[in-house]
Enzyme design. Structure first.
Site, PDB file in Angstrom:
ATOM      1  N   GLY A   1       0.677  -4.977   0.975  1.00 50.57           N
ATOM      2  CA  GLY A   1      -0.481  -5.093   0.085  1.00 50.57           C
ATOM      3  C   GLY A   1      -0.186  -5.892  -1.175  1.00 50.57           C
ATOM      4  O   GLY A   1      -1.105  -6.436  -1.797  1.00 50.57           O
TER       5      GLY A   1
ATOM      6  N   GLU B   1       4.612  -4.683   7.592  1.00 51.65           N
ATOM      7  CA  GLU B   1       3.827  -3.614   8.217  1.00 51.65           C
ATOM      8  C   GLU B   1       4.242  -3.275   9.642  1.00 51.65           C
ATOM      9  O   GLU B   1       4.240  -2.101  10.030  1.00 51.65           O
ATOM     10  CB  GLU B   1       2.331  -3.971   8.198  1.00 51.65           C
ATOM     11  CG  GLU B   1       1.686  -3.858   6.835  1.00 51.65           C
ATOM     12  CD  GLU B   1       1.779  -5.129   5.998  1.00 51.65           C
ATOM     13  OE1 GLU B   1       2.536  -6.046   6.383  1.00 51.65           O
ATOM     14  OE2 GLU B   1       1.099  -5.213   4.967  1.00 51.65           O
TER      15      GLU B   1
ATOM     16  N   GLU C   1      -0.605  -9.349  -0.170  1.00 49.94           N
ATOM     17  CA  GLU C   1      -2.029  -9.517   0.137  1.00 49.94           C
ATOM     18  C   GLU C   1      -2.872  -9.638  -1.138  1.00 49.94           C
ATOM     19  O   GLU C   1      -3.815 -10.422  -1.196  1.00 49.94           O
ATOM     20  CB  GLU C   1      -2.506  -8.343   0.999  1.00 49.94           C
ATOM     21  CG  GLU C   1      -1.911  -8.401   2.405  1.00 49.94           C
ATOM     22  CD  GLU C   1      -2.113  -7.124   3.194  1.00 49.94           C
ATOM     23  OE1 GLU C   1      -1.878  -6.023   2.644  1.00 49.94           O
ATOM     24  OE2 GLU C   1      -2.506  -7.205   4.368  1.00 49.94           O
TER      25      GLU C   1
ATOM     26  N   ALA D   1       0.868  -1.179   0.000  1.00 48.73           N
ATOM     27  CA  ALA D   1       0.000   0.000   0.000  1.00 48.73           C
ATOM     28  C   ALA D   1       0.903   1.227   0.000  1.00 48.73           C
ATOM     29  O   ALA D   1       2.067   1.167   0.420  1.00 48.73           O
ATOM     30  CB  ALA D   1      -0.889  -0.029   1.235  1.00 48.73           C
TER      31      ALA D   1
END
Ligand code: CAA
Length: 261
Positions: free
Chosen positions: A108, A131, A111, A63
């Site tokens: 992300g 993260e 993910e 992200a």
């Protein structure tokens, strides 16, 4: 200009996340473009989708950290929901999706790969959930999907320690099905996609739904899900043709493509 490219190749299609200057990091714009791109796929003609990233270095580097850096608690939660909604759309997409992971798949990136049905990667791929090193949890399903895909203890080790792993380790853990060179990756993804696209589409979709829905419930409920989807295939033209083809003893026969009906 969209940050997601879409190319149809007969009955398969390729979605490419195209933000190479930021190693294809997912900001709100990319998530919106991805959502729109999925809505635009004609699942009546496309039978298998490939998801990859632009360039030879990164699939998706996570992200967008710049965008997240100033978020409030409520905005952080909303950003997580935005990603989760798109990734869930991908996970429950009616046709199979293959992630061709062509480099970094961090946060992300890992993910979104885990939201696809099948993952294959290049030999320079790097996977991880970094993260906690940024002061946050994985936010687009990482705590849930990694612990379901690989051994929970290993998922916890990777998530708690923010440790990255390379392609061979990802293969060993079952996070990916196969590793290729950069040059071989997309052709291999296309070959697999075409192999899937050549099967009876109604049956392939039913298999995806049976596996996905069945994994959410206990075995007694899961086999009922399968029974219903198994039953739903009967009386279709493809079922009649597929079985008649098998039963026909003529050795010279050539199998025709399934019609998706
Ligand atoms: N967000 C925003 N920008 C990013 C980015 C990200 N996740 N990853 C890379 N970029 C940008 C860099 O800022 C840099 O931009 P500039 O050229 O403008 O400086 C550009 O992409 C190239 O990156 P690097 O110079 O860092 O390239 P590198 O080869 O030295 O390192 C890397 C590559 C190891 C992937 C490194 O970029 C990196 O560690 N990126 C962040 C990875 C990460 O932590 N991802 C998780 C994000 S959090 C998340 O995803 C939360 C969630 O679950 C929802």
């Amino acid at each position: 200009m969209s940050t997601v490219l879409y190319e149809v190749k007969g009955d398969i299609a390729i979605l490419t996340i195209d933000r190479p200057k930021a190693l294809n990091a997912l900001n709100s714009e990319v998530l919106g473009d991805l959502d729109a791109a999925l809505d635009a796929v004609d699942v009546n003609t496309v039978r298998c989708l490939i998801l990859t990233g632009s360039g030879q270095k990164s699939f998706v580097a996570g992200a967008d950290i710049g965008e997240m850096s100033t978020l409030t608690k409520a905005e952080g939660e909303a950003f997580g929901k935005k990603g989760n909604d798109v990734f869930r759309k991908l996970e429950t997409f009616p046709i199979p999706v293959i992630a061709a992971v062509n480099g970094f798949a961090l946060g992300g990136g890992n993910e979104i790969a885990m939201s696809c049905d099948i993952r294959i990667c290049s030999d320079n791929a790097v996977f991880g959930q970094p993260e906690v090193g940024l002061g946050i949890t994985p936010g687009f399903g990482g705590t849930q999907r990694l612990a379901r895909l690989i051994a929970p203890g290993m998922a916890k080790e990777l998530i708690y320690s923010a440790k990255n792993i390379k392609a061979p380790k990802a293969l060993e853990l079952g996070l990916v099905n196969a590793v290729y060179t950069q040059e071989e990756l997309l052709p291999a993804a296309e070959k697999l996609a075409k192999k899937i696209a050549a099967q009876a589409p109604i049956a392939v979709r039913a298999c995806k739904k049976a596996i996905n829905d069945g994994l959410q419930v206990g075995m007694d409920e899961a086999i009922v899900i399968e029974e219903k989807l198994f039953g739903s295939c009967f009386e279709s033209e493809d079922q009649k043709y597929g079985m008649a083809f098998f039963l026909d003893k003529n050795k010279e026969k050539v199998k025709a493509p399934f019609k998706n009906c």
